[in-house]
Structure formats: structure tokens, C-alpha cells
Design an enzyme around this catalytic site. Structure first.
Site, mmCIF file in Angstrom:
data_model
loop_
_atom_site.group_PDB
_atom_site.id
_atom_site.type_symbol
_atom_site.label_atom_id
_atom_site.label_comp_id
_atom_site.label_asym_id
_atom_site.label_seq_id
_atom_site.Cartn_x
_atom_site.Cartn_y
_atom_site.Cartn_z
ATOM 1 N N ASP A 1 -10.579 -0.253 14.539
ATOM 2 C CA ASP A 1 -11.271 -0.312 13.240
ATOM 3 C C ASP A 1 -12.689 0.275 13.316
ATOM 4 O O ASP A 1 -13.606 -0.209 12.651
ATOM 5 C CB ASP A 1 -11.317 -1.771 12.721
ATOM 6 C CG ASP A 1 -9.935 -2.370 12.563
ATOM 7 O OD1 ASP A 1 -9.012 -1.635 12.182
ATOM 8 O OD2 ASP A 1 -9.770 -3.576 12.817
ATOM 9 N N MET B 1 1.061 -2.693 12.516
ATOM 10 C CA MET B 1 0.439 -3.657 13.426
ATOM 11 C C MET B 1 0.572 -3.226 14.883
ATOM 12 O O MET B 1 1.072 -3.974 15.728
ATOM 13 C CB MET B 1 1.061 -5.049 13.219
ATOM 14 C CG MET B 1 0.928 -5.566 11.804
ATOM 15 S SD MET B 1 -0.782 -5.602 11.225
ATOM 16 C CE MET B 1 -1.362 -7.047 12.109
ATOM 17 N N ILE C 1 -1.591 -0.894 18.067
ATOM 18 C CA ILE C 1 -2.739 -0.102 18.490
ATOM 19 C C ILE C 1 -2.201 1.249 18.924
ATOM 20 O O ILE C 1 -1.243 1.324 19.698
ATOM 21 C CB ILE C 1 -3.487 -0.810 19.641
ATOM 22 C CG1 ILE C 1 -4.160 -2.069 19.092
ATOM 23 C CG2 ILE C 1 -4.499 0.124 20.289
ATOM 24 C CD1 ILE C 1 -4.741 -2.969 20.154
ATOM 25 N N ILE C 2 -2.807 2.321 18.385
ATOM 26 C CA ILE C 2 -2.286 3.645 18.745
ATOM 27 C C ILE C 2 -3.172 4.272 19.827
ATOM 28 O O ILE C 2 -4.307 3.862 20.038
ATOM 29 C CB ILE C 2 -2.144 4.561 17.511
ATOM 30 C CG1 ILE C 2 -3.498 4.789 16.846
ATOM 31 C CG2 ILE C 2 -1.139 3.979 16.518
ATOM 32 C CD1 ILE C 2 -3.454 5.919 15.853
ATOM 33 N N HIS D 1 -8.351 -1.297 6.265
ATOM 34 C CA HIS D 1 -8.671 -2.575 6.895
ATOM 35 C C HIS D 1 -9.250 -3.510 5.828
ATOM 36 O O HIS D 1 -10.112 -3.088 5.051
ATOM 37 C CB HIS D 1 -9.687 -2.358 8.025
ATOM 38 C CG HIS D 1 -10.048 -3.629 8.723
ATOM 39 N ND1 HIS D 1 -9.176 -4.250 9.591
ATOM 40 C CD2 HIS D 1 -11.144 -4.413 8.648
ATOM 41 C CE1 HIS D 1 -9.741 -5.367 10.031
ATOM 42 N NE2 HIS D 1 -10.929 -5.484 9.474
ATOM 43 N N ASN E 1 0.840 -1.210 0.000
ATOM 44 C CA ASN E 1 0.000 0.000 0.000
ATOM 45 C C ASN E 1 0.874 1.259 0.000
ATOM 46 O O ASN E 1 0.578 2.221 -0.707
ATOM 47 C CB ASN E 1 -0.948 0.005 1.199
ATOM 48 C CG ASN E 1 -2.150 -0.887 0.973
ATOM 49 O OD1 ASN E 1 -3.062 -0.531 0.238
ATOM 50 N ND2 ASN E 1 -2.146 -2.071 1.578
HETATM 51 C C1 GRF Z 1 -3.185 -4.804 4.180
HETATM 52 O O1 GRF Z 1 -3.871 -5.938 3.776
HETATM 53 C C2 GRF Z 1 -4.043 -3.967 5.086
HETATM 54 O O2 GRF Z 1 -5.399 -4.134 4.856
HETATM 55 C C3 GRF Z 1 -3.700 -4.448 6.461
HETATM 56 O O3 GRF Z 1 -2.347 -4.816 6.379
HETATM 57 C C4 GRF Z 1 -1.998 -5.137 5.044
HETATM 58 C C5 GRF Z 1 -0.792 -4.347 4.670
HETATM 59 O O4 GRF Z 1 -0.195 -4.779 3.483
HETATM 60 N N1 GRF Z 1 -4.000 -3.416 7.417
HETATM 61 P P1 GRF Z 1 1.021 -3.994 2.876
HETATM 62 O O5 GRF Z 1 2.117 -3.918 3.932
HETATM 63 O O6 GRF Z 1 0.554 -2.634 2.443
HETATM 64 O O7 GRF Z 1 1.485 -4.820 1.709
#
Ligand code: GRF
Length: 203
Positions: free
Chosen positions: A148, A93, A95-96, A112, A17
Site C-alpha cells: 500500500d 488478497m 501480495i504481488i 485501499h 469494485n
Molecule cells: C474493498 O473494500 C477494497 O478496498 C479492498 O477490498 C475490498 C474489495 O471489495 N482492497 P469488492 O470485492 O470490490 O467488493
């Protein structure tokens, strides 16, 4: 000075992403720049992606801080140091806490891999499969103090097909993530989002 929005991206993993957001910025598709990438994991491939793009890449180890608040104070200091205006969580990964949220009010986004409010938390694609859902998808939302639960900016759906595994479904969902996350950041950067309670309006 230019009119580009300074984006800080928080990561823990592969950073696909992140890559899409970097690419959208460099193609001039959104009026912003990734000002820094911060990972809580030293070996996150996302850090390499940032370095390859000439973006400052920091490893901030959460284990070096006694609590979540202490870690978030360090995050805020680093993000402010790079002049960040929008914080984008992309596979971060952790929690903030309000320490980070209060420093960037309605300016922290997350993606998410489910159609919230269904299937929050970990292993969202697996949860959807096990539930027997017929559609799945992804959600970009502003982050609030819940998990979320924040106001929804954009969502996209994908079908769940017979024979899907967690892997095949996750791959289908990720393709949509890569489309809607840069789009949501673009809307923010263009000043087109306003938040009214739970409702995000797009102008
Ligand atoms: C994504 O699937 C997102 O929905 C979740 O973590 C993953 C991150 O993937 N929160 P990447 O590191 O962007 O490849």
C-alpha cells in the site's frame, strides 16, 4: 482493432469494485474493456459477476504454486494471453512480486480502504476507528514493491460518525471506492496519468 484499453482484474471476493468497472465500460464511460477476471479463490462471487457479463473468468489457485514468484509468473502468462495492458487489483488478497510489477510497469493499480499513508494493511476501517480518526476514506494507487505504498492516483474522504462500527464505516468508504476506482481507470485509459517519482500528475 479498436482503441479500447484491455483491463485485467484480479479479485478474491465479492467483486463490487469489479462490477462498477464492468458497468462503466459497458456504459461507454471509459475507453476500455475488462478482458479477463482472475481469482485466487474458487468461490469468489466476482467470478460469477464476470461470467454474467460474458467476460473470461479464471480461477488460478495460489496453493498450486510453490512460491509467490511462481504464482505471479502464471498470472503474467494468463494476463498476457488476454492482451492485458492495465492490471486492476480489486479486493485481491495477495501480495504481488516484482515478477508481476516488472511485466506491467506503472500499470498495476490497487484500491485501499484508507487515506494512505495512514492505515495500510488489513482492516483499515477498523484501524481508523480504533485510532479515533475523524475522517476516513479510500485511495487508488499504482502498486509498487511495498504494501500500500505506491504513487497515489485518487483519494476520497468520508466522515467518521459517532456510533460507527467497522461495518457502517466500511459501507460508507465502499460507496466512494465505487466512484473513484472507475474514475482512476478512466484517466489511465485516456492516457491522462503520468508518474514523476511519488507524484501522479493528471492532465
Ligand atoms: C474493498 O473494500 C477494497 O478496498 C479492498 O477490498 C475490498 C474489495 O471489495 N482492497 P469488492 O470485492 O470490490 O467488493
Amino acid at each position: 482493432m479498436d482503441n479500447l484499453l484491455n483491463i485485467g482484474v484480479l479479485v478474491s471476493g465479492s467483486g463490487t469494485n469489479l462490477q462498477c468497472i464492468i458497468d462503466a465500460c459497458s456504459r461507454g464511460e471509459l475507453p476500455g474493456r475488462v478482458a479477463c477476471v482472475i481469482s485466487n479463490k474458487a468461490d469468489a462471487y466476482a467470478l460469477e459477476r464476470a461470467q454474467n457479463a460474458g467476460i473470461p473468468a479464471l480461477h488460478l489457485d495460489h496453493r498450486a504454486y510453490s512460491g509467490r514468484e511462481g504464482y505471479d509468473e502464471a498470472l503474467v502468462a494468463a494476463l498476457r494471453g488476454f492482451g492485458v495492458e492495465l492490471v486492476v487489483m480489486a479486493g485481491f488478497m495477495r501480495i504481488i512480486t516484482p515478477v508481476l510489477l516488472d511485466a506491467f510497469p506503472m500499470a498495476v493499480m490497487n484500491i485501499h480502504p484508507a487515506l494512505l499513508p495512514s492505515f495500510p494493511g488489513l482492516h483499515a476501517a477498523r484501524q481508523a476507528l480504533e485510532y479515533g480518526a475523524k475522517v476516513a476514506g479510500c485511495t487508488v494507487h499504482f502498486v509498487d514493491s511495498g504494501t500500500d505504498t505506491g504513487p497515489i492516483i485518487l483519494q476520497a474522504t468520508v466522515p467518521i460518525l459517532e456510533g460507527d462500527t467497522e461495518e457502517t464505516l466500511s459501507a460508507r468508504i465502499q460507496k466512494e471506492e465505487h466512484r473513484i476506482y472507475p474514475e482512476a481507470v478512466r484517466l489511465f485509459a485516456q492516457g491522462r496519468l503520468s508518474v514523476d517519482g511519488r507524484l501522479v500528475r493528471i492532465r
